[in-house]
Structure formats: C-alpha cells, structure tokens
Design an enzyme around this catalytic site. Sequence first.
Site: not given
Ligand SMILES: Cc1cc2nc3c(=O)[nH]c(=O)nc-3n(C[C@H](O)[C@H](O)[C@H](O)COP(=O)(O)OP(=O)(O)OC[C@H]3O[C@@H](n4cnc5c(N)ncnc54)[C@H](O)[C@@H]3O)c2cc1C
Length: 314
Positions: A165, A215, A309
């Site tokens: 992560r 998570s 996380e």
């Molecule tokens: C129901 C559910 C299930 C999930 N299951 C998992 C799983 O199995 N495994 C897992 O790892 N995660 C899981 N997640 C968490 C999430 O989906 C991941 O962490 C995902 O990678 C986040 O991506 P995002 O685009 O939504 O990021 P955001 O939530 O928009 O951002 C997260 C962080 O990343 C930063 N960020 C976003 N985009 C960029 C970029 N392009 N460059 C630099 N920084 C950036 C943001 O500033 C913030 O700090 C789950 C979430 C949900 C709601």
Amino acid sequence: MPVGDKIKKDIPLAPFTTFKIGGPARFFIEVKEKEELAEAIEWAKKNDEKIYFLGGGSNVLINDDGLPGLVIRLSNREVANLNPRFHCGAGASLAYTISLTRGAGLSGLEWGFGIPLATLGGCVRGNAGAFGMETGDYVETVEVYNIKKNKFEMFSHKECNFSYRSSIFKENPELIVWGVTLKLKPASAEEINSLIENNLKKRDTGQPKLPSAGSVFKNLFFDDILKVNPALAEFIKEQDATKGGKVGAGFLIDQRGLKGKTIGGAKISLEHANFIVNTGRATSKDVLDLINFIKEEIKLRFKVDLEEEIVIMK
Ligand SMILES: Cc1cc2nc3c(=O)[nH]c(=O)nc-3n(C[C@H](O)[C@H](O)[C@H](O)COP(=O)(O)OP(=O)(O)OC[C@H]3O[C@@H](n4cnc5c(N)ncnc54)[C@H](O)[C@@H]3O)c2cc1C
C-alpha cells in the site's frame, strides 16, 4: 479559456467520494489536459491556495468544513489498448479499465473488480490491491507532474518503489500521477473470469453495501506483532489468521468485539470489521471519532498500533 475562468467556487465534495461525506471545496477544477494541470497548480501557488488532489474519492475522508484551497480532480480518463500494454490516464476508472483488459484477454487487474469509482492514478499512488495481487505488479512506467520542479517526469517500475500500500508517489506528495503504462499478462477467458468471479464472491459476501472508503486501516505484519505481543502472535497462529505474512486489521477489531459499534452515523460494518460505513448521516467527525476509538481499544487490548489506510483530507 484561462485556467482561472475554469475554476469553480464552493463545490460540495461529498458526491465525489464513496463515503458521501465532506464539505465544499473553496476552489475546484477537473483537469483533463496536461497544460490544465500545470496551469491549475501555478494558479494555486500564485494565489497562495493549498492544493488537494482527488481521483475517484474511494479512499478518502473529507473534512465536514470542506477543504480550504484548490481541489484538483484528475479527469484524464483515456485508456489505450496496446496489447499486452494498456496506457491509462490517471483519471481512468479502474472498473472500466478492467472491462477492457478482460475483453483483451489480459490478466492483472482482476483484484479490483467490484470496487466502485477508483481511478488508476489513485491505485498507483497507494499500490492498491487485494487477494494477493497489487497494482504495482503490472506497472511498467508512470508519468508524473512534479509540483516542486514544475515539470512532467517518467518513472520506471523500479523507481516507483512499490511496497505494501505504498509507492514513491505516496511518500512524496509533490509527485502527481498523470498516466500509467501497465504491462499485463495474456491469459485465457476462463482464467480471467474465474479470478473475477471468485474475487467478486468474496466482496459480495464479505464486504458491506453501504457507503464506505474500503479498508480503514492497513493490515499488520505478523513479525511486527510477534515483537510487541508474542502471546497475541501465538493466538493468531492458532487461529491460522495470517495471509502472506500479514494479519488483517479487521481480524483484531473483530476479536475485540467491536463490529456494529456506532458513533453518530458511522458504524463498524457487521460484514467486515475493517470497514466503517456511513449509515446515512455520518459526518467526518463521527468517522474520525470511531477511528480514534478503534485505535485506542486495539492498543489497550493488543498493544499494537493501527495505521490508517484511508486518507484524511482537511
Ligand atoms: C467498497 C470499496 C472497496 C475497496 N477495496 C479495496 C481493495 O480491495 N484494495 C485496495 O487497495 N483498496 C480498496 N479500496 C480503496 C480504494 O478504492 C483504493 O485505495 C483506490 O486505489 C483509491 O483510488 P481513488 O482514485 O479513489 O483515490 P482517491 O480516494 O481519490 O484518493 C486517495 C489518495 O490518493 C491521492 N490521489 C488520487 N489520485 C492521485 C494521483 N493521480 N496522483 C497522486 N495522488 C493521487 C489523493 O490525493 C488521496 O490522497 C476500496 C474502496 C471501496 C469504497
């Protein structure tokens, strides 16, 4: 149009998150082009505004009072199929990309099937993964915008420093992921479909349907637990509760009997103890209070520290 004219004011952020929580952005822009990103960052620097980045909002908890600065939502969503490579903009939806890689007979992203709204940029930054697979495993190169140097740069797989992560981009918030080239593994439709079905079954039966951010806490390394609490490590062994050298934070929260604990509108999911769900009217403060309550209880009972996380944005 000058970037200043594209920036909007007082935009509610809750709809841009899977938690459905959070106040407005003082300033907000969706960027689709490289120049827009560079100009938006320059605008924020000139106007002395703090800069926040948002992908799909599936891993964040946004403050109830909103974010006092410029929120840049990465919306470059293009995906190019260069089989066995896929080139994806940071704003490309993980779900959409999986549908394309699946159709192209390429394996590597099946772990993410069923996650709502996540973007490739967010997944690369946090090296998102599940069920023994991680985003970084299939990353060939990453293009970033370096806020300190005001320029775009390329990172090789090795330079990304992927770990559980984490990545160089998470460790260095001035590196904004703009695009990623994945090199995926050719596989039969049967193999890909079977992975997807198995993973989806696990999500369907083991994860909540209410709004959440996935998570809340990182899992723990068994060896770290062994150092601070050998008795707990012994119990974990007896319960056969390690996977790939890690112990689920949810396992400990469940063992502490905290499933169902509720503060305001925030509740520890009954399906998965490492998920906090928004039961309808949860505030950011409700979630934060519940997070702090869990951390204190786990420290008191098991002598181990849980680490978030999810990203708390304020
Ligand atoms: C129901 C559910 C299930 C999930 N299951 C998992 C799983 O199995 N495994 C897992 O790892 N995660 C899981 N997640 C968490 C999430 O989906 C991941 O962490 C995902 O990678 C986040 O991506 P995002 O685009 O939504 O990021 P955001 O939530 O928009 O951002 C997260 C962080 O990343 C930063 N960020 C976003 N985009 C960029 C970029 N392009 N460059 C630099 N920084 C950036 C943001 O500033 C913030 O700090 C789950 C979430 C949900 C709601």
